[in-house]
Design a protein around this motif. Sequence first.
Motif, short mmCIF file in Angstrom:
data_model
loop_
_atom_site.label_atom_id
_atom_site.label_comp_id
_atom_site.label_asym_id
_atom_site.label_seq_id
_atom_site.Cartn_x
_atom_site.Cartn_y
_atom_site.Cartn_z
N PHE A 53 31.95 31.48 37.03
CA PHE A 53 31.18 31.44 37.61
C PHE A 53 29.45 31.76 37.23
CE2 PHE A 53 32.73 33.15 42.65
CZ PHE A 53 32.33 32.23 43.05
N LYS A 54 30.22 31.87 35.79
CA LYS A 54 28.72 32.29 35.29
C LYS A 54 27.06 33.75 35.76
CE LYS A 54 28.50 28.35 31.82
NZ LYS A 54 30.10 29.34 31.93
N VAL A 55 28.44 34.53 36.29
CA VAL A 55 27.94 35.57 37.80
C VAL A 55 28.13 37.07 36.47
CG1 VAL A 55 27.62 36.44 39.56
CG2 VAL A 55 27.50 34.25 39.32
N GLY A 56 27.52 38.49 36.82
CA GLY A 56 28.41 39.28 36.11
C GLY A 56 27.15 39.91 35.32
N GLY A 57 26.84 41.52 36.36
CA GLY A 57 25.88 42.83 35.20
C GLY A 57 27.07 42.62 34.32
N ILE A 58 26.11 44.18 32.88
CA ILE A 58 26.50 44.39 31.89
C ILE A 58 27.85 45.12 32.11
CG2 ILE A 58 25.77 45.50 30.17
CD1 ILE A 58 24.26 43.25 30.10
N ASN A 72 40.50 33.84 30.87
CA ASN A 72 39.18 33.79 30.83
C ASN A 72 38.38 34.15 31.68
OD1 ASN A 72 38.53 31.33 29.22
ND2 ASN A 72 39.15 29.80 30.25
N GLY A 73 38.16 34.52 31.95
CA GLY A 73 37.33 35.12 33.77
C GLY A 73 37.21 34.01 34.71
N SER A 74 38.04 33.26 35.15
CA SER A 74 38.01 31.78 35.61
C SER A 74 38.63 32.24 36.81
CB SER A 74 38.88 30.23 35.56
OG SER A 74 40.18 31.07 35.45
N ASN A 75 38.89 33.52 37.42
CA ASN A 75 39.24 33.98 38.73
C ASN A 75 38.87 35.03 39.41
OD1 ASN A 75 40.63 33.05 41.29
ND2 ASN A 75 42.26 34.74 40.33
N SER A 96 32.08 27.78 38.96
CA SER A 96 32.80 28.51 40.13
C SER A 96 34.01 29.36 39.27
CB SER A 96 33.44 27.36 41.10
OG SER A 96 34.35 26.76 40.04
N ALA A 97 34.65 29.55 40.45
CA ALA A 97 35.96 30.57 39.93
C ALA A 97 36.89 29.25 41.19
CB ALA A 97 35.97 31.73 40.66
N PRO A 155 39.18 36.28 50.20
CA PRO A 155 39.07 35.36 48.98
C PRO A 155 40.81 35.41 48.60
CG PRO A 155 37.79 37.34 49.60
CD PRO A 155 38.83 37.57 50.43
N GLU A 156 40.63 34.64 47.20
CA GLU A 156 41.58 34.36 46.76
C GLU A 156 41.01 34.43 45.14
OE1 GLU A 156 43.36 30.51 46.24
OE2 GLU A 156 43.45 30.81 43.82
N ILE A 157 39.47 35.02 44.71
CA ILE A 157 38.89 35.18 43.62
C ILE A 157 39.09 37.18 43.50
CG2 ILE A 157 37.37 33.42 43.67
CD1 ILE A 157 35.00 34.80 44.76
#
Length: 294
Positions: A25-30, A60-63, A215-216, A287-289
């Motif tokens: 998703f290329k989202v997320g804090g530290i 892989n952070g894909s979900n 996306s996820a 949500p599935e994610i």
Amino acid sequence: MKELESILGSENVKYNEPMSKHTTFKVGGIADIFITVDSKEKLLKTLEMLKNEKITIVGNGSNLLVTDKGIRGIVLKYTANTCEINDTIVKVDSGMTNARLANTLLNKKLTGYEFAAGIPGTIGGAIVMNAGAYGREMKDVVLETEFLDFETNEIKVFKNEESNFEYRKSIFENKKGIILSATFKFEHGNKNEIDEKMKEYAQKRKDSQPLDMPSAGSTFKRGNGFITAKLIDEAGLKGYSIGGAEVSTKHAGFIVNKGNATEKDIIDLIKYVQKEIYQKFGERIEPEIKIIGE
Ligand SMILES: Cc1cc2nc3c(=O)[nH]c(=O)nc-3n(C[C@H](O)[C@H](O)[C@H](O)COP(=O)(O)OP(=O)(O)OC[C@H]3O[C@@H](n4cnc5c(N)ncnc54)[C@H](O)[C@@H]3O)c2cc1C
């Protein structure tokens, strides 16, 4: 954390690491500390050292949707990816990607994993999620899963029937620990046919999914008796956006990041879509994610 660096190498121990670098998703804090571990031996040493720390496992952070506040403690990505093949029985480390396993099997003329070649995650993530596509799921091919339980510190092998595989669910979702490896049963096949099937599935994904945008995957689960993406489309929500988050114009089931989305944008959009679908069709969509972080 100098000791961690001596086990893993300093390049594999990152402080204040943006999770946007580790999610599709290329989202997320530290993340306070993000470590990459590439072998079982290093993993066991690392876990021994981190006994009292809070550890979050990622593939892989894909979900995943990681919150803007990020993740406190340690985030661990396990990348071990060896594969042992004995006739049709295949044992694989959980850090291997689905694509790599599918290509290895293609070269060994083993059929049964073509469905997963385009799922952009690891074996570990696929088992936790009982990932699936084109009418097949992990539960159809996994014989057993080797799991290290953080609570008992023991390695346990879960047979397929003990893994509570359901649609995008497994027993591992709610367990504290890490999947180390999985053993699969495939069938001997014809290399050209396996290759053709993988190409056909890849083309279907390309034609129907917004693979050029972060996306996820499918944001929502399949509905009970309805196709979620179809309802979202019929509700006229394709292209609807909040901040940097948008309901994909190509596939209504995907929320995409237009470039600068925050976790809050995505959550707000998920809630908006849920509300609209409930108001228009009386259906609740889930949500599935997976949302993780503070
Ligand atoms: C473009 C796109 C297409 C997609 N298509 C599909 C599809 O067709 N079918 C489908 O089912 N999904 C699909 N997905 C969603 C996603 O790829 C899958 O859910 C995938 O299995 C997640 O794997 P991952 O390694 O990225 O796991 P992550 O997203 O990193 O993690 C998912 C969960 O697994 C846990 N986890 C990961 N590795 C381990 C481990 N070794 N031990 C213990 N826990 C672990 C994490 O803690 C988390 O709870 C798609 C995603 C994208 C972006």
